[in-house]
Design a protein around this motif. Structure first.
Motif, short mmCIF file in Angstrom:
data_model
loop_
_atom_site.label_atom_id
_atom_site.label_comp_id
_atom_site.label_asym_id
_atom_site.label_seq_id
_atom_site.Cartn_x
_atom_site.Cartn_y
_atom_site.Cartn_z
N PHE A 49 0.85 -1.20 0.00
CA PHE A 49 0.00 0.00 0.00
C PHE A 49 0.88 1.25 0.00
O PHE A 49 1.17 1.82 1.06
N PRO A 50 1.33 1.68 -1.19
CA PRO A 50 2.24 2.84 -1.28
C PRO A 50 1.68 4.07 -0.57
O PRO A 50 0.49 4.37 -0.67
N HIS A 51 2.57 4.75 0.13
CA HIS A 51 2.17 5.90 0.93
C HIS A 51 3.36 6.84 1.08
O HIS A 51 4.50 6.47 0.79
N LYS A 52 3.05 8.02 1.54
CA LYS A 52 4.08 9.02 1.81
C LYS A 52 3.83 9.59 3.20
O LYS A 52 2.71 9.94 3.53
N VAL A 53 4.88 9.64 4.00
CA VAL A 53 4.79 10.22 5.33
C VAL A 53 5.45 11.59 5.27
O VAL A 53 6.58 11.73 4.80
N ASN A 54 4.74 12.59 5.73
CA ASN A 54 5.24 13.96 5.73
C ASN A 54 5.28 14.46 7.16
O ASN A 54 4.23 14.67 7.77
N ILE A 55 6.48 14.60 7.70
CA ILE A 55 6.65 15.14 9.05
C ILE A 55 6.95 16.63 8.90
O ILE A 55 7.92 17.01 8.26
N LYS A 56 6.11 17.46 9.50
CA LYS A 56 6.17 18.90 9.30
C LYS A 56 6.94 19.63 10.41
O LYS A 56 6.86 20.84 10.51
N LEU A 57 7.68 18.89 11.21
CA LEU A 57 8.34 19.48 12.37
C LEU A 57 9.33 20.57 11.99
O LEU A 57 9.37 21.62 12.62
N GLY A 58 10.13 20.36 10.97
CA GLY A 58 11.11 21.37 10.55
C GLY A 58 10.45 22.68 10.17
O GLY A 58 10.90 23.76 10.59
N LYS A 59 9.36 22.61 9.42
CA LYS A 59 8.64 23.81 9.01
C LYS A 59 8.02 24.51 10.22
O LYS A 59 8.06 25.73 10.33
N ILE A 60 7.46 23.72 11.14
CA ILE A 60 6.85 24.30 12.34
C ILE A 60 7.90 25.06 13.14
O ILE A 60 7.68 26.20 13.56
N LEU A 61 9.06 24.44 13.35
CA LEU A 61 10.13 25.10 14.11
C LEU A 61 10.57 26.38 13.41
O LEU A 61 10.70 27.43 14.05
N LYS A 62 10.75 26.30 12.10
CA LYS A 62 11.17 27.49 11.34
C LYS A 62 10.14 28.60 11.43
O LYS A 62 10.48 29.76 11.69
N ASP A 63 8.86 28.24 11.22
CA ASP A 63 7.79 29.24 11.27
C ASP A 63 7.70 29.92 12.64
O ASP A 63 7.30 31.08 12.73
N ARG A 64 8.06 29.20 13.69
CA ARG A 64 7.97 29.75 15.04
C ARG A 64 9.28 30.37 15.51
O ARG A 64 9.36 30.85 16.64
N GLY A 65 10.30 30.34 14.66
CA GLY A 65 11.58 30.91 15.05
C GLY A 65 12.29 30.10 16.12
O GLY A 65 13.05 30.66 16.92
N MET A 66 12.03 28.80 16.14
CA MET A 66 12.63 27.93 17.15
C MET A 66 13.72 27.07 16.53
O MET A 66 13.70 26.79 15.33
N THR A 67 14.62 26.62 17.37
CA THR A 67 15.67 25.71 16.92
C THR A 67 15.37 24.30 17.43
O THR A 67 14.53 24.11 18.33
N GLN A 68 16.09 23.35 16.88
CA GLN A 68 15.98 21.98 17.39
C GLN A 68 16.45 21.92 18.84
O GLN A 68 15.90 21.17 19.65
N GLY A 69 17.42 22.75 19.18
CA GLY A 69 17.89 22.83 20.57
C GLY A 69 16.80 23.34 21.50
O GLY A 69 16.67 22.85 22.63
N ASP A 70 16.01 24.31 21.02
CA ASP A 70 14.88 24.80 21.83
C ASP A 70 13.91 23.66 22.11
O ASP A 70 13.46 23.48 23.25
N LEU A 71 13.60 22.87 21.07
CA LEU A 71 12.67 21.77 21.26
C LEU A 71 13.27 20.70 22.18
O LEU A 71 12.55 20.14 23.01
#
Length: 123
Positions: free
Chosen positions: A17-39
């Motif tokens: 069952f072909p599928h695509k997983v899209n994790i939006k975490l990078g965009k969310i962090l960027k949009d909020r001005g946060m870093t991975q370190g902040d998270l």
């Protein structure tokens, strides 16, 4: 991505069952001005784990990770964080299968249960 300990039934299902997983975490962090370190500091998750999620290199997700991230980012709908999209052919197949459901099963699902039970008993 499939974890190396994933059993053959799960692997075959993902391939069938072909599928695509899209994790939006990078965009969310960027949009909020946060870093991975902040998270990291908000969740206690390893920076490496967060980086693997952002870059979709993480082979599996745990509910604990997802909930921790959702709490830290004040997200209440998981669809804001992750999407799973199936190919159009799979969606059409699922729609046709739903029409055939009785007691939660279709004839194809009943056959799958029988086949998987045999396979699991042999393992």
């Amino acid at each position: 991505m499939i974890h190396q300990k994933t059993n053959s039934i799960v692997i075959e299902t993902l391939e069938k069952f072909p599928h695509k997983v899209n994790i939006k975490l990078g965009k969310i962090l960027k949009d909020r001005g946060m870093t991975q370190g902040d998270l990291h500091r908000l969740t206690g998750l390893r920076v490496a784990t967060i980086n693997e999620l952002v870059n979709f290199k993480k082979k599996s997700l745990t509910v604990a990770h997802l909930v921790s991230i959702m709490v830290a980012l004040r997200i209440w709908d998981i669809r804001e964080l992750i999407e799973i999209e199936f190919d159009d052919e799979v969606i059409l197949y699922f729609k046709e299968e739903q029409k055939k459901m009785e007691d939660g099963f279709t004839p194809d699902l009943r056959k799958t249960v029988e086949t998987n039970l045999l396979r699991m008993s042999e393992a």
